[in-house]
Design an enzyme around this catalytic site. Structure first.
Site, PDB file in Angstrom:
ATOM      1  CB  CYS A  85       3.309  -6.936  -5.045  1.00 25.13           C
ATOM      2  SG  CYS A  85       3.156  -6.722  -3.280  1.00 25.13           S
ATOM      3  NE  ARG A 114       2.775 -10.800   4.523  1.00 24.74           N
ATOM      4  CZ  ARG A 114       2.493  -9.503   4.421  1.00 24.74           C
ATOM      5  NH1 ARG A 114       2.624  -8.726   5.482  1.00 24.74           N
ATOM      6  NH2 ARG A 114       2.094  -8.996   3.278  1.00 24.74           N
ATOM      7  CD  GLN A 132      -1.665  -8.014   2.085  1.00 22.82           C
ATOM      8  OE1 GLN A 132      -1.369  -8.481   0.991  1.00 22.82           O
ATOM      9  NE2 GLN A 132      -0.864  -7.227   2.768  1.00 22.82           N
ATOM     10  CG  ASP A 134      -2.632  -6.091  -2.062  1.00 20.43           C
ATOM     11  OD1 ASP A 134      -2.367  -4.895  -1.894  1.00 20.43           O
ATOM     12  OD2 ASP A 134      -1.770  -6.990  -2.117  1.00 20.43           O
ATOM     13  CG  HIS A 136      -0.336  -3.996  -6.490  1.00 22.23           C
ATOM     14  ND1 HIS A 136      -0.947  -5.151  -6.072  1.00 22.23           N
ATOM     15  CD2 HIS A 136       0.655  -3.755  -5.604  1.00 22.23           C
ATOM     16  CE1 HIS A 136      -0.331  -5.594  -4.981  1.00 22.23           C
ATOM     17  NE2 HIS A 136       0.630  -4.778  -4.671  1.00 22.23           N
ATOM     18  CE  LYS A 220       5.262   3.116   5.944  1.00 24.01           C
ATOM     19  NZ  LYS A 220       4.990   1.931   6.718  1.00 24.01           N
ATOM     20  CG  HIS A 266       2.660  -1.879  -2.949  1.00 28.68           C
ATOM     21  ND1 HIS A 266       2.797  -3.210  -3.238  1.00 28.68           N
ATOM     22  CD2 HIS A 266       3.853  -1.315  -3.215  1.00 28.68           C
ATOM     23  CE1 HIS A 266       4.038  -3.428  -3.650  1.00 28.68           C
ATOM     24  NE2 HIS A 266       4.696  -2.308  -3.645  1.00 28.68           N
TER      25      HIS A 266
HETATM   26 ZN   LIG Z   1       1.755  -4.879  -3.018  1.00 29.04          ZN
END
Ligand SMILES: [Zn+2]
Length: 389
Positions: A85, A114, A132, A134, A136, A220, A266
């Site tokens: 992000c 992580r 991910q 991902d 945004h 979410k 996200h």
């Molecule tokens: Zn994010």
């Protein structure tokens, strides 16, 4: 299936993708990227590490430090990214934005690290390094309803193509009795929760409302896919964020000439690719559909005499980007067929005297058996047109 391995020398929770696993991963990624480009996303690439300062501003150093890999260089702290992000925010911030630029949708297969306690690690399901899928989205309040609906349509489109048609959907909202627990204004939350609920309702998707389950920075939707064995797996997430835009002070100029804070969403469709991959293999019980199978065709010469013909067939298939292999072992043909069946390769091509004479190939389908004798051209056409499924 020789798709991946994890070993102690490299480190637990760190996945080595073998050639066959990498092929499947690449097919999914190519498909994913193509579809994103068709649906108004822009692809971006961001680094694996960044200065500690970035993660101080984002709040991760204060609230997430135990899960991050930190190191020092030139007396400065650095972080191996646990999330993508802040990087996408920095791309947004790289120049002034106006309402005419919005919505902006950045997408990336971003690899993050992580720290998870070793007791919680489990095969591909729970790892320390993962990618991910991902994205945004930065948009205005007026665009939110439309964006959420688009994300839901797109999620469904991608998951269905990958073979998942059953979902359990959860909408996490804030606890109305404790508004002080959350970032963002009353108005922000109203707008976001309404957009999520209405998009689900407009699409006729049944969902479970989870009051008080929202994280502090926004409501979410979580989508759990249900596999062929009726197990549910967390997969897609659509998450509002009223925190990071403030922390990084991102804005756009509105039609009124004033600076406004964009709405940030996200969104991940597959979640962690490693985990999704495990779900995919379980879902198909190892028998991947033709378009995903690492080896689509196994070419089986009846005896060594026919291996040169088999190789010629292989080269022709390769030229058409059909993934094939020649079984040149000296076993009997029935043994070779059994092997290919166990490896769950969708198609087998048998090459012997008859096939050479007719300039054709005999085709067998995994789990079905013989499906006829065709020219190589016909075989290529059939497999490409998905007439062979
Ligand atoms: Zn994010």
């Amino acid at each position: 299936m020789d798709l991946f391995s994890i070993n102690e020398e490299v480190g637990t929770g760190l996945v080595l993708w073998h050639p066959k696993g990498t092929i499947v991963r690449r097919i999914i990624r190519d498909y994913w990227e193509e579809e994103h480009l068709k649906n108004g996303y822009q692809l971006v690439c961001t680094p694996h590490i960044a200065r500690g300062e970035l993660w101080r501003v984002s709040g991760h150093l204060d609230y997430y430090q135990q899960a991050m890999y930190l190191f020092e260089k030139d007396k400065e702290p650095y972080v191996v990214k646990p999330m993508n992000c802040p990087f996408h925010i920095q791309i947004y911030k790289s120049r002034p934005r106006t309402y005419k630029d919005l919505p902006i949708r950045y997408a990336e297969w971003g690899t993050v690290y992580r720290y998870e306690r070793s007791g919680t690690l489990h095969g591909l399901m729970r790892v320390r390094g993962f990618t991910q899928d991902d994205a945004h989205i930065f948009c205005t309040a007026e665009q939110v309803d439309d964006e959420i609906l688009k994300i839901l349509d797109f999620t469904e489109h991608i998951l269905q193509k990958l073979g998942f048609h059953k979902y359990n959907v959860y909408l996490s909202t804030r606890d109305p009795k404790q508004p002080e627990k959350y970032m963002g204004s009353e108005e922000d939350w109203k707008l976001a929760q309404k957009a999520l609920a209405e998009a689900l309702e407009r699409k006729g998707i049944a969902y479970h409302r989870m009051p008080g389950e929202a994280v502090f920075y926004g409501p979410k939707i979580d989508i759990y896919i249900v596999d062929t064995s009726s197990r549910e797996w967390q997969c897609s997430t659509i998450q509002f964020d009223f925190n990071l835009p403030k922390r990084f002070n991102i804005t756009y100029t509105g039609p009124d000439g004033k600076e406004h804070e964009p709405i940030m969403i996200h969104r991940a469709l597959l979640g962690a690719i490693e985990r999704f991959f495990a779900i995919l293999i379980e879902h198909y019980k190892g028998k991947l559909p033709v378009w995903l199978a690492p080896t689509q065709v196994k070419i089986l010469p009846i005896s060594d005499k026919y291996t040169p013909y088999a190789r010629k067939v292989h080269e022709k298939l390769q030229a058409h980007r059909i993934r094939s292999e020649v079984d040149s072992d000296s076993f009997t043909i029935s043994h070779k067929i059994r092997e290919a069946e166990i490896q769950k390769i969708p198609f087998m091509i048998i090459c012997g005297k008859r096939e050479i004479k007719l300039k054709k190939v005999s085709v067998r389908k995994q789990g079905i058996g013989n499906i006829g004798i065709v020219t190589i051209k016909e075989f290529i056409r059939n497999i490409k047109s998905e007439r062979y499924r």
